[in-house]
Structures are given as C-alpha cells and as structure tokens.
Scaffold this motif. Structure first.
Motif, PDB file in Angstrom:
ATOM      1  N   HIS A  43     -15.448  45.240  53.379  1.00 44.57           N
ATOM      2  CA  HIS A  43     -14.907  44.573  54.575  1.00 44.57           C
ATOM      3  C   HIS A  43     -15.778  44.909  55.786  1.00 44.57           C
ATOM      4  O   HIS A  43     -16.462  45.931  55.817  1.00 44.57           O
ATOM      5  CB  HIS A  43     -13.456  45.033  54.819  1.00 44.57           C
ATOM      6  CG  HIS A  43     -12.790  44.267  55.915  1.00 44.57           C
ATOM      7  ND1 HIS A  43     -12.683  44.750  57.206  1.00 44.57           N
ATOM      8  CD2 HIS A  43     -12.229  43.028  55.929  1.00 44.57           C
ATOM      9  CE1 HIS A  43     -12.062  43.843  57.963  1.00 44.57           C
ATOM     10  NE2 HIS A  43     -11.775  42.789  57.208  1.00 44.57           N
ATOM     11  N   SER A  98     -11.403  39.325  55.205  1.00 41.25           N
ATOM     12  CA  SER A  98     -10.562  39.397  54.009  1.00 41.25           C
ATOM     13  C   SER A  98     -10.564  38.082  53.234  1.00 41.25           C
ATOM     14  O   SER A  98     -10.473  38.077  52.009  1.00 41.25           O
ATOM     15  CB  SER A  98      -9.142  39.837  54.368  1.00 41.25           C
ATOM     16  OG  SER A  98      -8.637  39.060  55.404  1.00 41.25           O
ATOM     17  N   SER A 146      -6.372  36.017  58.844  1.00 45.60           N
ATOM     18  CA  SER A 146      -6.517  35.707  60.272  1.00 45.60           C
ATOM     19  C   SER A 146      -7.496  34.546  60.465  1.00 45.60           C
ATOM     20  O   SER A 146      -7.456  33.862  61.481  1.00 45.60           O
ATOM     21  CB  SER A 146      -6.967  36.944  61.044  1.00 45.60           C
ATOM     22  OG  SER A 146      -8.192  37.402  60.538  1.00 45.60           O
ATOM     23  N   HIS A 202      -9.287  40.377  68.135  1.00 45.94           N
ATOM     24  CA  HIS A 202      -8.721  39.964  66.846  1.00 45.94           C
ATOM     25  C   HIS A 202      -7.282  39.486  67.096  1.00 45.94           C
ATOM     26  O   HIS A 202      -6.593  40.052  67.967  1.00 45.94           O
ATOM     27  CB  HIS A 202      -8.725  41.160  65.888  1.00 45.94           C
ATOM     28  CG  HIS A 202      -8.505  40.792  64.459  1.00 45.94           C
ATOM     29  ND1 HIS A 202      -7.242  40.621  63.939  1.00 45.94           N
ATOM     30  CD2 HIS A 202      -9.378  40.534  63.455  1.00 45.94           C
ATOM     31  CE1 HIS A 202      -7.357  40.288  62.655  1.00 45.94           C
ATOM     32  NE2 HIS A 202      -8.640  40.230  62.341  1.00 45.94           N
ATOM     33  N   GLU A 245      -4.688  40.215  65.701  1.00 42.21           N
ATOM     34  CA  GLU A 245      -3.700  41.288  65.527  1.00 42.21           C
ATOM     35  C   GLU A 245      -3.460  42.044  66.833  1.00 42.21           C
ATOM     36  O   GLU A 245      -2.564  42.887  66.904  1.00 42.21           O
ATOM     37  CB  GLU A 245      -4.153  42.264  64.432  1.00 42.21           C
ATOM     38  CG  GLU A 245      -4.092  41.660  63.048  1.00 42.21           C
ATOM     39  CD  GLU A 245      -4.790  42.505  62.003  1.00 42.21           C
ATOM     40  OE1 GLU A 245      -5.171  43.653  62.295  1.00 42.21           O
ATOM     41  OE2 GLU A 245      -4.978  42.001  60.876  1.00 42.21           O
TER      42      GLU A 245
HETATM   43  P1  13P Z   1      -9.838  39.954  58.770  1.00 38.64           P
HETATM   44  O1  13P Z   1      -9.071  39.046  57.912  1.00 38.64           O
HETATM   45  O2  13P Z   1     -10.200  39.367  60.076  1.00 38.64           O
HETATM   46  O3  13P Z   1     -11.004  40.485  58.033  1.00 38.64           O
HETATM   47  O4  13P Z   1      -8.902  41.184  59.152  1.00 38.64           O
HETATM   48  C1  13P Z   1      -8.299  41.989  58.213  1.00 38.64           C
HETATM   49  C2  13P Z   1      -7.752  43.162  58.862  1.00 38.64           C
HETATM   50  O5  13P Z   1      -7.190  44.024  58.230  1.00 38.64           O
HETATM   51  C3  13P Z   1      -7.885  43.250  60.297  1.00 38.64           C
HETATM   52  O6  13P Z   1      -7.309  44.404  60.771  1.00 38.64           O
END
Ligand code: 13P
Ligand code: SF4
Length: 341
Positions: free
Chosen positions: A66, A84, A172, A239, A241
């Motif tokens: 990752h 991901s 995401s 991001h 999140e």
């Molecule tokens: P991504 O899908 O953007 O790679 O993010 C995964 C993740 O765990 C971000 O904290």
C-alpha cells in the motif's frame, strides 16, 4: 503507483560488505531512497532487501504494498504499489501462487477473497485498522432492520465477515461512483462517517452511516490547515477519511492514488498532504522537486509491517490468511460487484 521493475535489487547481500561493487539496480535504488531515507538506514536495510528479493524468486511470490508503506518496502521489495482498489485489482490478475501483502489485514483478506487458491501472507497479523474494528456483522443486520430495502455499501476497510452481509463494497477511490451506481435516493454506507459525509456532499444522496473513523486521519484539524496555508502558501490535499471540516478546507480530496496523480499532473511547489506520513515520502521519491510540509500522522498498523517480518513470512510461510469458505463465498460477491463497475 506501480513500481518499475528496475527498482528491485537483483542480488542478495550488500555489495559493499561483500567487497564487490554495487550493480546498477542497487545504485538506482540507493539514489531514489537517498531523498527520503537516512543513508545509515539504507545501508542497514540493503542485506535484508537482497535476501527478500532472493526469497521472492525462490518461492515464486509477489509483494503487493500500500501507498502507506515505508519507501524501503515500496521501492525496495514491492512488485506493485497502490491504493486499496489498485491492490485488489492487482491481486485479482497476478499469476504468482504466493502474495505477500504489505498493508493491513483487510487488504490481505481482500486479496485472499479474490484469489482463494493462492497463498496470501500478512507479515504481521496485528496489522488491523480502526475502521475495520468499528463495525460487526450484527451491526449491519441491525441497520438493515432499521432501514428495510436500503442498499448497503461497505468500505473495503472492513472484515470479510462484515463484507459477507453487504450488497457492494467501495474504496475511497470509487465511493462516489459506487453510490451513484445503486440508483437509490438513500443508501447505507459504513463504517466511515467522514467518507460517507464526503459521498453525501458529492452526490446529494441521503446516506445513513455508522460512527467509525480512521484514528490517523481524524487527527488533522481545519484550523491547522488555515494556519499552514496562510504561512506557507502550500496546496492542501486531504484523504476523504479526514473530517468534513478538513475536506471542505482542502484544495483537493481523494484516495491515496488520486492524490499521487494530482501531484504528478500539477507539480505544486509546496504541499501539505493530509494523510499517512509515508505517502509523502513515496511521492517525494518520484518528484523530489515538490516540498512536503510536515507534520503528518503515522498509521501504527501500517508501520507494523517491516522488512524483518516480510523476510520471516517468506522463509517459513507463516501468517497465512484463511477465511472460512462459507463466509468467503458471501464476502467475495460485494467485492466482485465493485470491481465489475
Ligand atoms: P486508499 O483506499 O486511499 O488506499 O486508503 C486506504 C486507507 O486505509 C486509508 O487510510
Ligand atoms: Fe485504517 Fe486509518 Fe490505518 Fe488506513 S490509516 S489502515 S483507515 S487506521
């Protein structure tokens, strides 16, 4: 962010210690890492990197990493690096019988669900995720009862047992398009309340979520952004999140790979990257001309993957991911539905 093959060291052991000159692959790796890793750490890691590269060849294994893994892993040993979604797509199409996932547990489970006949190894079984830990299969069943007929989307940051209860997965990178694909005015999207808020803002859909959040991304605050921007003029990337407050103040919101693409295309001079620390290091190896402002926040789960435990699982085949076949059959469907979009 695929890792070009020439970055992989082709021989075990540090050339210098063995008294021979370094080959061009080693020199290439050292010069890329030099921008982001202290030289003593590079020198210490080269024997281990060489050993892992040899073990991969011996075991016919690939390493999928990752974007939050340290540069010693992404540049040193990974065959593929990405977000991901890209990791899942890579796992689904790769030929190698053994996949070592340098990421967290849900990423290794996703690889296993997509490649049930392959051996999937996670170098540290403690590599969890605060989002995945925030929701259980029973929570999904309760939500369905409270909102009958409402489609359920699970962020890929969930366990296989939770995925087994839902209609479709998202990451995401594709959460907005997955939500739109359902053609409903109301959806359930769990467990990240902030990703759900982002999708609701982008689509205008009514979204029911749960209380989950990423313990790394929620540490950023909107006030910090304003201060940094005012004093440094940095472009701010966040991001999804991160909290809604942070998302709204950022110049760009996107998945880890979307952020990397934004930086490759626009090449801003100075950047505040509101995500895990290694992301900036990995982009900085590609674009040394971009200045990344710190602070950043570390994900302790991602950082529990090390060169040492990667070497160990390749040596003894330990930490194999196993999913009960009945759960796997149900959990695979929402992932495949997502990948088919
Ligand atoms: P991504 O899908 O953007 O790679 O993010 C995964 C993740 O765990 C971000 O904290
Ligand atoms: Fe989970 Fe957050 Fe770590 Fe990503 S950064 S793996 S969402 S805890």
């Amino acid at each position: 962010m695929a890792t070009p093959s020439e970055l992989v060291i082709s021989r075990p052991g540090p050339a210098a210690r063995a008294g021979r000159t370094r080959d061009s692959a080693e020199e290439n790796l050292i010069s890329r890492l030099a921008h982001v890793v202290p030289s003593a750490e590079i020198a210490l890691s080269l024997p281990l990197i060489g050993s892992i590269v040899a073990l991969k060849r011996e075991r016919n294994a690939v390493v999928v990493a990752h974007n939050y893994q340290s540069p010693l892993i992404t540049a040193g040993i990974a065959d593929f690096v990405g977000d991901s979604l890209a990791m899942a797509r890579y796992a689904a199409r790769c030929d190698a019988p053994v996949i070592v996932v340098c990421g967290v547990e849900f990423m290794a489970e996703t690889a296993k669900l997509l490649c049930p006949d392959k051996t999937v190894l996670l170098p540290n079984l403690q590599a969890g995720c605060s989002l995945a830990a925030s929701i259980s299969p029973q929570d999904i069943r309760n939500l369905r009862e409270r909102h009958p007929g409402t489609p359920v989307v699970a962020y890929v940051n969930t366990s296989a047992a939770v995925k087994a209860e839902v209609d479709i997965c998202c990451t995401s990178a594709n959460a907005v398009s997955v939500a739109r694909s359902l053609r409903a005015h109301k959806i359930i999207m769990v467990p990240d309340q902030h990703l759900a808020g982002y999708v609701a803002a982008c689509t205008g859909l009514e979204i029911v979520s749960s209380q989950g959040q990423c313990e790394v991304h929620v540490k950023y605050s909107g006030v910090d952004i304003d201060d940094y921007r005012a004093t440094t003029g940095a472009v701010v990337l966040a991001h999804p999140e991160c909290t809604r407050d942070v998302q709204q103040r950022a110049d760009f919101v996107g998945s880890t790979s979307a952020m990397a693409d934004y930086l490759s295309e626009r090449r801003p001079r100075r950047v505040l990257l509101l995500t895990e620390c290694s992301m900036a290091d990995n982009v900085a190896m590609l674009h040394p001309e971009i200045e990344f402002l710190k602070p950043c926040n570390l994900c302790s789960y991602m950082k529990s993957i090390t060169l040492n435990n990667v070497e160990l699982v390749l040596q003894d085949g330990s930490n194999e991911i196993m999913i009960d076949p009945a759960t796997a059959a149900r959990a695979r469907r929402p992932i495949e539905r997502m990948l088919a979009l």
